[in-house]
Design a protein around this motif. Structure first.
Motif, PDB file in Angstrom:
ATOM      1  N   MET A   1      56.912  47.101  55.071  1.00 55.34           N
ATOM      2  CA  MET A   1      56.733  45.801  54.499  1.00 55.34           C
ATOM      3  C   MET A   1      55.224  45.483  54.378  1.00 55.34           C
ATOM      4  SD  MET A   1      58.588  43.082  53.816  1.00 55.34           S
ATOM      5  CE  MET A   1      58.437  41.411  53.612  1.00 55.34           C
ATOM      6  N   LYS A   2      54.444  45.817  55.391  1.00 55.88           N
ATOM      7  CA  LYS A   2      53.025  45.543  55.354  1.00 55.88           C
ATOM      8  C   LYS A   2      52.363  46.309  54.218  1.00 55.88           C
ATOM      9  CE  LYS A   2      52.045  44.510  60.148  1.00 55.88           C
ATOM     10  NZ  LYS A   2      51.288  44.872  61.309  1.00 55.88           N
ATOM     11  N   GLN A   3      52.861  47.514  54.001  1.00 54.23           N
ATOM     12  CA  GLN A   3      52.276  48.342  52.945  1.00 54.23           C
ATOM     13  C   GLN A   3      52.570  47.745  51.577  1.00 54.23           C
ATOM     14  OE1 GLN A   3      53.745  52.358  52.839  1.00 54.23           O
ATOM     15  NE2 GLN A   3      51.652  53.127  52.857  1.00 54.23           N
ATOM     16  N   ARG A   4      53.749  47.195  51.448  1.00 55.83           N
ATOM     17  CA  ARG A   4      54.130  46.590  50.176  1.00 55.83           C
ATOM     18  C   ARG A   4      53.260  45.334  49.906  1.00 55.83           C
ATOM     19  NH1 ARG A   4      60.151  45.582  47.988  1.00 55.83           N
ATOM     20  NH2 ARG A   4      59.482  44.760  46.018  1.00 55.83           N
ATOM     21  N   ILE A   5      53.036  44.507  50.896  1.00 56.61           N
ATOM     22  CA  ILE A   5      52.199  43.312  50.748  1.00 56.61           C
ATOM     23  C   ILE A   5      50.763  43.733  50.424  1.00 56.61           C
ATOM     24  CG2 ILE A   5      51.225  41.340  51.978  1.00 56.61           C
ATOM     25  CD1 ILE A   5      53.857  41.054  53.436  1.00 56.61           C
ATOM     26  N   TYR A   6      50.297  44.795  51.071  1.00 56.67           N
ATOM     27  CA  TYR A   6      48.952  45.301  50.824  1.00 56.67           C
ATOM     28  C   TYR A   6      48.812  45.748  49.367  1.00 56.67           C
ATOM     29  CZ  TYR A   6      44.798  48.202  51.160  1.00 56.67           C
ATOM     30  OH  TYR A   6      43.569  48.767  50.959  1.00 56.67           O
ATOM     31  N   LYS A   7      49.793  46.503  48.865  1.00 59.76           N
ATOM     32  CA  LYS A   7      49.759  46.982  47.475  1.00 59.76           C
ATOM     33  C   LYS A   7      49.821  45.803  46.504  1.00 59.76           C
ATOM     34  CE  LYS A   7      51.743  51.561  48.006  1.00 59.76           C
ATOM     35  NZ  LYS A   7      52.869  52.429  47.663  1.00 59.76           N
ATOM     36  N   LEU A   8      50.672  44.840  46.805  1.00 56.17           N
ATOM     37  CA  LEU A   8      50.826  43.671  45.930  1.00 56.17           C
ATOM     38  C   LEU A   8      49.515  42.857  45.912  1.00 56.17           C
ATOM     39  CD1 LEU A   8      52.750  42.109  44.119  1.00 56.17           C
ATOM     40  CD2 LEU A   8      53.524  40.858  46.113  1.00 56.17           C
ATOM     41  N   THR A   9      48.902  42.712  47.070  1.00 58.59           N
ATOM     42  CA  THR A   9      47.640  41.983  47.152  1.00 58.59           C
ATOM     43  C   THR A   9      46.550  42.708  46.374  1.00 58.59           C
ATOM     44  OG1 THR A   9      48.267  41.168  49.351  1.00 58.59           O
ATOM     45  CG2 THR A   9      45.953  40.986  48.740  1.00 58.59           C
ATOM     46  N   CYS A  10      46.499  44.034  46.519  1.00 55.90           N
ATOM     47  CA  CYS A  10      45.510  44.830  45.778  1.00 55.90           C
ATOM     48  C   CYS A  10      45.737  44.727  44.284  1.00 55.90           C
ATOM     49  CB  CYS A  10      45.570  46.289  46.238  1.00 55.90           C
ATOM     50  SG  CYS A  10      44.831  46.520  47.859  1.00 55.90           S
ATOM     51  N   MET A  11      46.994  44.724  43.862  1.00 56.68           N
ATOM     52  CA  MET A  11      47.308  44.612  42.433  1.00 56.68           C
ATOM     53  C   MET A  11      46.871  43.251  41.886  1.00 56.68           C
ATOM     54  SD  MET A  11      50.885  46.550  41.762  1.00 56.68           S
ATOM     55  CE  MET A  11      51.589  45.579  40.530  1.00 56.68           C
ATOM     56  N   VAL A  12      47.141  42.192  42.650  1.00 57.67           N
ATOM     57  CA  VAL A  12      46.782  40.847  42.192  1.00 57.67           C
ATOM     58  C   VAL A  12      45.254  40.728  42.098  1.00 57.67           C
ATOM     59  CG1 VAL A  12      46.786  38.406  42.839  1.00 57.67           C
ATOM     60  CG2 VAL A  12      48.884  39.737  43.017  1.00 57.67           C
ATOM     61  N   ILE A  13      44.550  41.222  43.116  1.00 60.27           N
ATOM     62  CA  ILE A  13      43.091  41.165  43.088  1.00 60.27           C
ATOM     63  C   ILE A  13      42.544  41.991  41.930  1.00 60.27           C
ATOM     64  CG2 ILE A  13      40.980  41.812  44.337  1.00 60.27           C
ATOM     65  CD1 ILE A  13      42.442  41.013  46.912  1.00 60.27           C
ATOM     66  N   GLY A  14      43.070  43.158  41.709  1.00 61.75           N
ATOM     67  CA  GLY A  14      42.644  44.009  40.596  1.00 61.75           C
ATOM     68  C   GLY A  14      42.904  43.333  39.263  1.00 61.75           C
ATOM     69  N   LEU A  15      44.075  42.705  39.135  1.00 59.66           N
ATOM     70  CA  LEU A  15      44.426  42.008  37.901  1.00 59.66           C
ATOM     71  C   LEU A  15      43.466  40.831  37.655  1.00 59.66           C
ATOM     72  CD1 LEU A  15      46.430  41.855  35.562  1.00 59.66           C
ATOM     73  CD2 LEU A  15      47.851  40.391  36.956  1.00 59.66           C
ATOM     74  N   LEU A  16      43.147  40.096  38.733  1.00 56.68           N
ATOM     75  CA  LEU A  16      42.193  38.986  38.577  1.00 56.68           C
ATOM     76  C   LEU A  16      40.813  39.491  38.152  1.00 56.68           C
ATOM     77  CD1 LEU A  16      43.079  36.702  41.606  1.00 56.68           C
ATOM     78  CD2 LEU A  16      43.428  36.206  39.195  1.00 56.68           C
ATOM     79  N   ILE A  17      40.388  40.592  38.724  1.00 52.19           N
ATOM     80  CA  ILE A  17      39.095  41.169  38.338  1.00 52.19           C
ATOM     81  C   ILE A  17      39.123  41.603  36.880  1.00 52.19           C
ATOM     82  CG2 ILE A  17      37.517  43.105  38.731  1.00 52.19           C
ATOM     83  CD1 ILE A  17      38.217  42.876  41.711  1.00 52.19           C
ATOM     84  N   LEU A  18      40.188  42.240  36.471  1.00 56.56           N
ATOM     85  CA  LEU A  18      40.330  42.705  35.092  1.00 56.56           C
ATOM     86  C   LEU A  18      40.341  41.529  34.112  1.00 56.56           C
ATOM     87  CD1 LEU A  18      40.788  45.145  33.226  1.00 56.56           C
ATOM     88  CD2 LEU A  18      43.234  44.793  33.545  1.00 56.56           C
ATOM     89  N   VAL A  19      41.095  40.495  34.438  1.00 55.15           N
ATOM     90  CA  VAL A  19      41.183  39.328  33.552  1.00 55.15           C
ATOM     91  C   VAL A  19      39.816  38.639  33.476  1.00 55.15           C
ATOM     92  CG1 VAL A  19      42.178  37.010  33.330  1.00 55.15           C
ATOM     93  CG2 VAL A  19      43.642  38.950  33.832  1.00 55.15           C
ATOM     94  N   THR A  20      39.138  38.525  34.607  1.00 50.81           N
ATOM     95  CA  THR A  20      37.830  37.881  34.616  1.00 50.81           C
ATOM     96  C   THR A  20      36.807  38.678  33.815  1.00 50.81           C
ATOM     97  OG1 THR A  20      38.324  36.993  36.811  1.00 50.81           O
ATOM     98  CG2 THR A  20      36.033  36.958  36.109  1.00 50.81           C
ATOM     99  N   ALA A  21      36.855  39.991  33.937  1.00 50.83           N
ATOM    100  CA  ALA A  21      35.896  40.839  33.234  1.00 50.83           C
ATOM    101  C   ALA A  21      36.139  40.843  31.739  1.00 50.83           C
ATOM    102  CB  ALA A  21      35.954  42.255  33.780  1.00 50.83           C
TER     103      ALA A  21
END
Length: 98
Positions: A1-21
């Motif tokens: 479960m922790k790994q899934r939250i970690y991946k989801l958090t990384c995806m959201v942060i990556g998506l925010l960086i991509l959208v901002t850029a």
């Protein structure tokens, strides 16, 4: 479960960086252009009433060609005054002494 939250958090942060850029950069709007101002009509400086009257007197004296002045001043003062008047106004001055 922790790994899934970690991946989801990384995806959201990556998506925010991509959208901002990839977002278009906002630039401030240029100031509104104003039509060129029309030059103000400049009025000639107002001529005082005394100056207008004096100019009329000088013009009449030039027509006459001479100004006659009653004076009790000394001869050298009269001579200096006549020369100064002639150089400034171009009019001869004569004196009546008493």
């Amino acid at each position: 479960m922790k790994q899934r939250i970690y991946k989801l958090t990384c995806m959201v942060i990556g998506l925010l960086i991509l959208v901002t850029a990839c977002a278009p950069k906002s630039t401030p709007a240029p100031p509104p252009t104003q039509p060129p101002s029309q030059p103000r009509a400049t009025l000639p400086p107002a001529v005082p009433a005394w100056q207008t009257k004096w100019d009329g007197i000088v013009a009449e004296a030039k027509k006459e060609g001479m100004v006659v002045l009653y004076s009790t001043a000394a001869a050298d003062v009269r001579t200096d005054l006549a020369e100064a008047f002639k150089s400034k106004y171009g009019i001869n001055m004569d004196f009546v002494t008493g």
